[in-house]
Design an enzyme around this catalytic site. Sequence first.
Site, short mmCIF file in Angstrom:
data_model
loop_
_atom_site.label_atom_id
_atom_site.label_comp_id
_atom_site.label_asym_id
_atom_site.label_seq_id
_atom_site.Cartn_x
_atom_site.Cartn_y
_atom_site.Cartn_z
N GLY A 88 0.63 -1.27 -0.16
CA GLY A 88 -0.08 0.04 0.15
C GLY A 88 0.75 1.30 0.10
O GLY A 88 0.32 2.30 -0.19
N GLY A 89 2.18 1.19 0.30
CA GLY A 89 3.02 2.39 0.12
C GLY A 89 3.69 2.64 -1.33
O GLY A 89 3.36 1.90 -2.11
N VAL A 90 4.35 3.62 -1.23
CA VAL A 90 4.71 4.14 -2.74
C VAL A 90 5.77 3.23 -3.18
O VAL A 90 5.97 3.12 -4.41
CB VAL A 90 5.26 5.70 -2.41
CG1 VAL A 90 6.44 5.75 -1.64
CG2 VAL A 90 5.56 6.47 -3.63
N SER A 92 6.63 -0.21 -3.00
CA SER A 92 6.24 -1.30 -3.41
C SER A 92 5.25 -1.02 -4.91
O SER A 92 5.40 -1.76 -5.96
CB SER A 92 5.42 -2.07 -2.62
OG SER A 92 4.30 -1.48 -2.15
N MET A 111 0.21 -9.08 2.05
CA MET A 111 0.46 -9.89 3.41
C MET A 111 -0.48 -9.58 4.45
O MET A 111 -0.41 -8.46 4.76
CB MET A 111 1.63 -10.22 3.85
CG MET A 111 2.69 -11.02 3.00
SD MET A 111 4.42 -11.25 3.74
CE MET A 111 4.97 -9.61 4.05
N CYS A 178 11.41 -10.89 10.52
CA CYS A 178 10.29 -10.88 9.50
C CYS A 178 10.81 -10.99 7.97
O CYS A 178 9.99 -11.82 7.49
CB CYS A 178 9.45 -9.50 9.84
SG CYS A 178 8.14 -9.40 8.72
N GLY A 203 9.96 -3.53 -2.62
CA GLY A 203 10.56 -2.32 -2.58
C GLY A 203 11.58 -1.89 -1.64
O GLY A 203 11.78 -0.62 -1.22
N CYS A 280 6.43 -3.38 12.80
CA CYS A 280 5.12 -3.31 11.92
C CYS A 280 3.96 -3.61 12.95
O CYS A 280 2.84 -3.15 12.46
CB CYS A 280 5.23 -4.32 11.00
SG CYS A 280 5.62 -6.06 11.63
#
Length: 524
Positions: A88-90, A92, A111, A178, A203, A280
């Site tokens: 959902g970030g820029v 990736s 995920m 992770c 990303g 996270c």
Amino acid sequence: HSDMRRALWRALGRAPHDIPWERLCGYERRFPGCVRPWNRGVNGAGEALRERLAAVLGCPNLLARVVPYMPRIDDASPLPRVAVGLSGGVDSAVTAWLLKSAGFDVTGVLMRNWDEAEETGGECSFEKDQRDARAAARAVGIPLTEVDFVKEYWHSVFEPFLRDFDGGGATPNPDLACNRHIKFGALLDHCLRSLGADLLATGHYARIVRIDETNPPRLLRGIDPDKDQSYFLASVRGESLERACFPLGGLTKREVRELAAGPANLPAAVTRRRSSAGICFIGRKRDFGDFIQEYLPAEGEMRVDSSRGDRRVEDSSRGASGSFVSVESGEAVGRHGGLARYTCGQRARLDGASVPWYVVGKDSRGGSNSVYVAPGADHPALFTTSAAITRCFWVSGARPRGMDTDRGAKLSAQTRYGARAVSCTARTMDARSKTSMLVPSVFCTPPDLDEVLGRANADGAAGAGAVIEVIFDAPERAITPGQALVLYDGDECVGGGVVLYPGCTELELSRTGKRGDDSVSRTT
């Protein structure tokens, strides 16, 4: 040499790009970190993809720094299918756009690792991630699948994270675990087996370099020094990196945002989204101390320690109170609400103090729950020239050359994410005798050396249980037990380990008159 290599490649990135590779190939040498030109002289398929990227990027400089880190192709094989981990970030989203623009068959994968809604009773951050990832996938024109790894994350990352608090005396970092067990473990396996993908792209701001097909890939720092994420990737297995792709490794964060808002035309919800920060499952808004207190055992409560054969042991990680102890006087100067709330180098915030105090270390022995503090951010008790690491991980699968010799290996060390790398010497400790071990600082919970040496001997010479002594060329601040210490050879990330304990601080050495590189026997 690493500085020379970096300067060379930056200069080449700014050079005219109409020079034929044939004129440059005679100058190419096989030195560590050398990036082999992408598909040079192999096929027309590579040139076609290069032309597609050139059309959308519109800048030879950007093209030269994107192409080397795209998947390699040849005429004899079909284009690889690439799964992209969308968050959902820029970062990736731009990764997916670059791969799609180059002509690859791309599938987005989102995920879910943490069920936050059960705790908050309301909307969790994953629901926002889900909306933004779906919007990014629609804009790029790729399908998006969602996969649940909550169970895997709990068992492979979160439970070990809680256990590694070691009674509150350590401050573990779950982000490396992770990446190793979830992103490039469970997710990579899912993409290869269930989605039929050949590669997993993310990303991350890091670079994977393959000198030839016979040697394992090398993990290099990202070009952007402020966003380099090789530290978090240091424990990923080499065989996993074989199937990984980091298209953003040659770009800066600013350039990625400009691509997102410009040629990629991504939704505003993605382009204006803040970069992720913090662990996270905690995020930006939650207080770490309050969160972790919910999961750690209460003072005196018994827990099962799977690392010790499922023995039930007493745990004081969540101790309700304890003393702030001055490193100068040895006297209590205040009270705190639990060891897990504090980490080395952190502001202690003592009530009524006229100067700021900082955490030097923590001692959980016998339920004492002492937090050692010192006045001033640059107090000598915060600095040390040595540390011992264990539970090691190596990108190539083997320790760097020279580490097993008396002189050790000359490398650089990064003791936390975002910290500058410092020159150091790393060598393997003799696992046969306690007296050969580096002397730990008195301001930390002393390790059980019998247990440490037992693991080292059981694992053998190349095992993860080996203990590595790291001697810094200059004093380093706030070395924290439980954190990852990552080692580099120039720009190449070779691996590292978990800090077992820091060596004697500058304050201790000034009191004894000994230096950090002296041979000092540990008294037991």
